[in-house]
Scaffold this motif. Structure first.
Motif, mmCIF file in Angstrom:
data_model
loop_
_atom_site.group_PDB
_atom_site.id
_atom_site.type_symbol
_atom_site.label_atom_id
_atom_site.label_comp_id
_atom_site.label_asym_id
_atom_site.label_seq_id
_atom_site.Cartn_x
_atom_site.Cartn_y
_atom_site.Cartn_z
ATOM 1 N N VAL A 247 0.834 -1.201 0.000
ATOM 2 C CA VAL A 247 0.000 0.000 0.000
ATOM 3 C C VAL A 247 0.873 1.257 0.000
ATOM 4 O O VAL A 247 0.434 2.346 -0.374
ATOM 5 N N LEU A 248 2.131 1.101 0.397
ATOM 6 C CA LEU A 248 3.031 2.260 0.449
ATOM 7 C C LEU A 248 3.387 2.817 -0.924
ATOM 8 O O LEU A 248 3.800 3.968 -1.039
ATOM 9 N N ASN A 250 1.645 3.813 -3.454
ATOM 10 C CA ASN A 250 0.900 5.038 -3.784
ATOM 11 C C ASN A 250 1.152 6.160 -2.776
ATOM 12 O O ASN A 250 1.181 7.333 -3.154
ATOM 13 N N ILE A 251 1.313 5.794 -1.514
ATOM 14 C CA ILE A 251 1.556 6.834 -0.501
ATOM 15 C C ILE A 251 2.881 7.545 -0.793
ATOM 16 O O ILE A 251 2.937 8.774 -0.893
ATOM 17 N N ASN A 254 2.893 9.585 -3.947
ATOM 18 C CA ASN A 254 2.116 10.828 -3.870
ATOM 19 C C ASN A 254 2.806 11.928 -3.068
ATOM 20 O O ASN A 254 2.416 13.085 -3.168
ATOM 21 N N ARG B 5 -7.658 12.120 -5.352
ATOM 22 C CA ARG B 5 -7.276 10.708 -5.499
ATOM 23 C C ARG B 5 -7.579 9.967 -4.201
ATOM 24 O O ARG B 5 -7.168 10.408 -3.125
ATOM 25 N N PHE B 7 -7.462 6.208 -2.045
ATOM 26 C CA PHE B 7 -6.638 5.005 -2.006
ATOM 27 C C PHE B 7 -7.174 3.973 -1.002
ATOM 28 O O PHE B 7 -7.961 4.303 -0.119
ATOM 29 N N LEU B 46 -3.177 14.642 1.815
ATOM 30 C CA LEU B 46 -2.090 15.354 1.139
ATOM 31 C C LEU B 46 -2.662 16.416 0.202
ATOM 32 O O LEU B 46 -3.573 16.138 -0.581
ATOM 33 N N GLY B 49 1.011 16.832 -2.423
ATOM 34 C CA GLY B 49 2.138 16.027 -1.939
ATOM 35 C C GLY B 49 2.600 16.325 -0.527
ATOM 36 O O GLY B 49 3.543 15.703 -0.039
ATOM 37 N N ALA B 65 -4.715 13.922 -2.205
ATOM 38 C CA ALA B 65 -4.622 12.462 -2.082
ATOM 39 C C ALA B 65 -5.012 12.076 -0.659
ATOM 40 O O ALA B 65 -4.503 12.662 0.297
ATOM 41 N N PHE B 67 -5.731 8.954 2.197
ATOM 42 C CA PHE B 67 -5.461 7.564 2.578
ATOM 43 C C PHE B 67 -6.103 7.251 3.931
ATOM 44 O O PHE B 67 -6.055 8.079 4.844
ATOM 45 N N THR B 70 -3.129 3.130 7.228
ATOM 46 C CA THR B 70 -2.475 2.008 6.588
ATOM 47 C C THR B 70 -0.991 2.295 6.551
ATOM 48 O O THR B 70 -0.563 3.396 6.856
ATOM 49 N N GLY B 71 -0.221 1.303 6.214
ATOM 50 C CA GLY B 71 1.213 1.533 6.200
ATOM 51 C C GLY B 71 1.960 0.243 6.034
ATOM 52 O O GLY B 71 1.396 -0.754 5.592
#
Lengths: 602, 73
Positions: A247-248, A250-251, A254, B5, B7, B46, B49, B65, B67, B70-71
């Motif tokens: 999953v990282l 896309n993080i 970005n 975006r 995710f 974000l 960015g 963006a 999210f 998660t990680g």
């Protein structure tokens, strides 16, 4: 009195073919916790720092932590400590699966392997008995086949650790693979095993738990509390299970910090195609877990040809993907599988391919060198075939690449193309866009590495709190604390991923319940600091120089050319002195006063 | 226009990318409301960015963006 440790190490001399049982010195074990800390202590005390890493005097310490194999969360970790042939410094590669838990259940805290066998050998640990067996018939066999062959001989419940062909030909990027697709991946530990003609270690345990816990009820309570915290946390409770570490992609893309084309850029237009989200939608069969793990970050994927195998985590997705300019997810899955089968580090191998692609781009590597498979950016064929060649030791260039990007780029007269620290390739986060992770890279005792102080947690994921990734303020102190806590977790034998949710107090509770120690948060972090300093002493004895704590010139001098982090460079020149001050180090090494404070003075 | 975006689990029942008229979305909160994303499901927000609070002001041409927790590593 029970202390979770079995207080028993096996010293295995491959030259003489003997096994000696040695008592574990409990006080030493508790001071260095176990695992990474204790393994380093053993090597340091026995003078391994000055030996030839691929010579007979190097030693391999396969070691568990006091939590390995216990009911505590994600407790399947074991470590391989040795002198790295890649970096010439300390190596401690950490792996999951079930092998480590079985070694502990068999009644051993660890194995110290010395010497060189006369012929290819494998070891069988069958509870308290350790025996030598010829492995001549398995030479050349890939890891998964080897795993199946040995479990056919010793039973399905046996767990197998082995090297593939890469370790046999002493590729400096060779990993040790256990349970088919778990890897003690970094720093060339597989090459050391190969240098000793040790092909595999099979472990059988007739019990499935640790019988020496100090306070079972207290551990049950601490574990239950930790499981609750892990479940409630968005990352460890659902996120990693659903998408894995992938999953990282896309993080990090970005925020414009996904190194692309060997770190020439930091934003990959096609990142979505190699992301965890795309993997979950297309080729993911199911998630997979190591021993006693509620997080379940592993990926089982289906290749286009129908084969089902262990899938890539974030690092190889990035390294084969963005870093080689490749957007073909199936090709990455195949290349990752080849890393497991040949026994290669799935970070350094693709990073070395990326470096070779840049050498090809600038004309240093020629068409003729490539022997039919040009090292072109974005080539799916290249990442698969060059991984195979590196693993099998085929073609002159393939053999050279299997020694890592530093030696490859130096050979071609372009050492600046190797994106490595201490000759080990850096992982998937651009230290120009994320300032704190650069401190981790530059000062990691095992060379370029993210899991020695995962600053991505605070700087990107906001755990335990959000730091501004673009500034240097306070990053040195954060990096030090993360490094020390990580040394603790590795030494305990729990998975580092538990630290997305758990804090130092939880680890102290688990450790105290299992071993009867009285660690507080403060003394536990001090134990981590002791371990980190001991590794540094090992490196000093091994010949490390202050200038080895550095980042590649590209990160300091070439601003990120585009994307969200455009214009940024690493400010490591500013943070490194702050870091040394926080550590009590001068010119990269601990002062006498620091050593005295940590009980490390001679 | 704003490019938004989404995710991971935020994509469930939603598109991956939205292009919204910037005039109707002065800040991140308006975007979350429009897409029915509860604020507590957002771990990383974000703007172009860089991490920002979810109520950060937005401008024409911004890329947002988002999210969930998660990680990895």
């Amino acid at each position: 009195m029970s202390r979770s440790y079995y207080e028993k190490l096996a010293r295995i001399d491959l030259t003489a073919g003997t096994v000696a049982v040695e008592p574990l010195e409990l006080e030493k074990a508790q001071r260095y916790i176990g695992g990474r800390g204790l393994g380093t202590k053993i090597l340091y005390d026995e003078g391994v720092a000055t030996v030839d890493p691929l010579g007979p005097d190097n030693k391999l310490v396969y070691i568990t932590g006091p939590m390995t194999g216990t009911p505590s969360p994600s407790s399947g970790r074991y470590m391989v400590c040795t002198k790295s042939p890649l970096t010439g410094m300390i190596a401690c590669s950490n792996s999951g699966g079930i092998w480590g838990a079985k070694l502990k259940h068999a009644g051993w805290d660890g194995l110290i392997v010395e010497g060189v066998a006369k012929e290819w050998t494998y070891l069988l640990v069958d509870d308290g008995e350790i025996s030598f067996h010829s492995a001549e018939q398995y030479v050349g066999m890939k890891s998964e086949d080897m795993d199946e062959a040995l479990r056919k001989v010793h039973g399905e419940k046996a767990s197998v650790l082995n090297i593939g062909p890469a370790g046999e030909h002493q590729a400096l990027l060779a990993a040790i693979i256990n349970d088919k697709d778990r890897a003690a991946g970094r720093s060339g530990v597989g090459a050391v095993m190969g240098s000793k003609k040790l092909k595999a270690i099979v472990v059988k345990a007739s019990v499935g738990h640790v019988t020496t816990l100090h306070d079972e009820d207290a551990l049950k309570q601490a574990t239950s509390r930790c499981l609750g915290i892990l479940k409630e946390n968005g990352v460890t409770g659902q996120g990693l299970r659903a998408y894995g570490t992938a999953v990282l992609v896309n993080i990090i893309n970005n925020i414009g910090s996904l190194p692309t084309k060997n770190w020439q850029e930091a934003y990959f237009e096609a990142a979505e195609k190699i992301s965890g989200e795309t993997m979950a939608e297309t080729c993911l069969v199911k998630p997979g877990a190591c021993f006693r793990c509620p997080i379940v970050c592993g990926r089982i994927v289906k290749l286009n040809d129908g084969k089902v195998c262990g899938g890539p985590e974030y690092e190889p997705l990035w390294a084969y993907g963005a870093n080689c300019g490749v957007d073909d997810l199936n090709a990455i899955n195949v290349a990752n599988m080849l890393c497991n089968e040949y026994g290669l580090d799935a970070i350094s191998t693709p990073c070395t391919i990326a470096a070779a692609m840049e050498l090809y781009q600038i004309g240093a590597i020629t068409e003729a060198d490539c022997e039919g498979v040009p090292l072109t950016w974005g080539s799916a064929e290249a990442i698969v075939e060059w991984t195979r060649r590196m693993g099998a030791g085929e073609t002159e260039l393939g053999k050279r690449m299997a020694q890592g990007s530093y030696r490859l780029c130096e050979h071609y007269g372009h050492p600046e193309v190797s994106m490595s620290v201490k000759k080990q390739e850096m992982p998937a986060y651009d230290a120009r866009g994320i300032q704190g992770i650069g401190i981790t890279y530059a000062t990691s005792n095992r060379g370029g590495c993210h899991v020695r102080g995962y600053m991505i947690s605070p700087e990107v994921l906001g755990l335990p709190q959000q730091l501004d990734r673009t500034v240097t303020d306070d990053k040195a102190a954060w990096a030090k604390t993360f490094q020390d806590l990580t040394a603790v977790i590795d030494s305990m034998g729990n998975c580092l991923f538990t630290s997305f949710a758990l804090g130092a107090q939880e680890y102290a509770d688990l450790l105290n319940a299992a071993t009867g120690t009285n660690y507080t948060v403060e003394t536990l972090l001090e134990a981590g600091e002791r371990i980190y300093n001991l590794e540094r002493l090992f490196n000093k004895a091994a010949g490390m120089k202050p200038e080895d704590d550095r980042l590649p010139k590209r990160l300091l001098e070439d601003p990120i050319p585009g994307g969200p982090s455009k214009g940024m460079t690493s400010k490591i020149a500013l943070t490194l002195p702050q870091y040394y001050e926080a550590r009590g180090w001068v010119d990269a090494f601990p002062t006498e006063e620091t050593l005295r404070r940590l009980g490390l003075a001679e | 226009m704003l490019e938004v975006r989404l995710f991971a689990t935020l994509r469930q029942g939603r598109e991956k990318v939205y292009h919204l008229d910037a005039a109707g979305f002065p800040d991140g909160t308006a975007v979350l409301d429009h897409l029915h994303i509860p604020k507590e499901e957002v771990a990383i927000f974000l703007r172009n960015g860089f991490h920002r609070p979810t109520d950060t002001a937005l401008a024409d041409g911004d890329i947002v963006a988002i999210f969930p927790p998660t990680g990895g590593g």
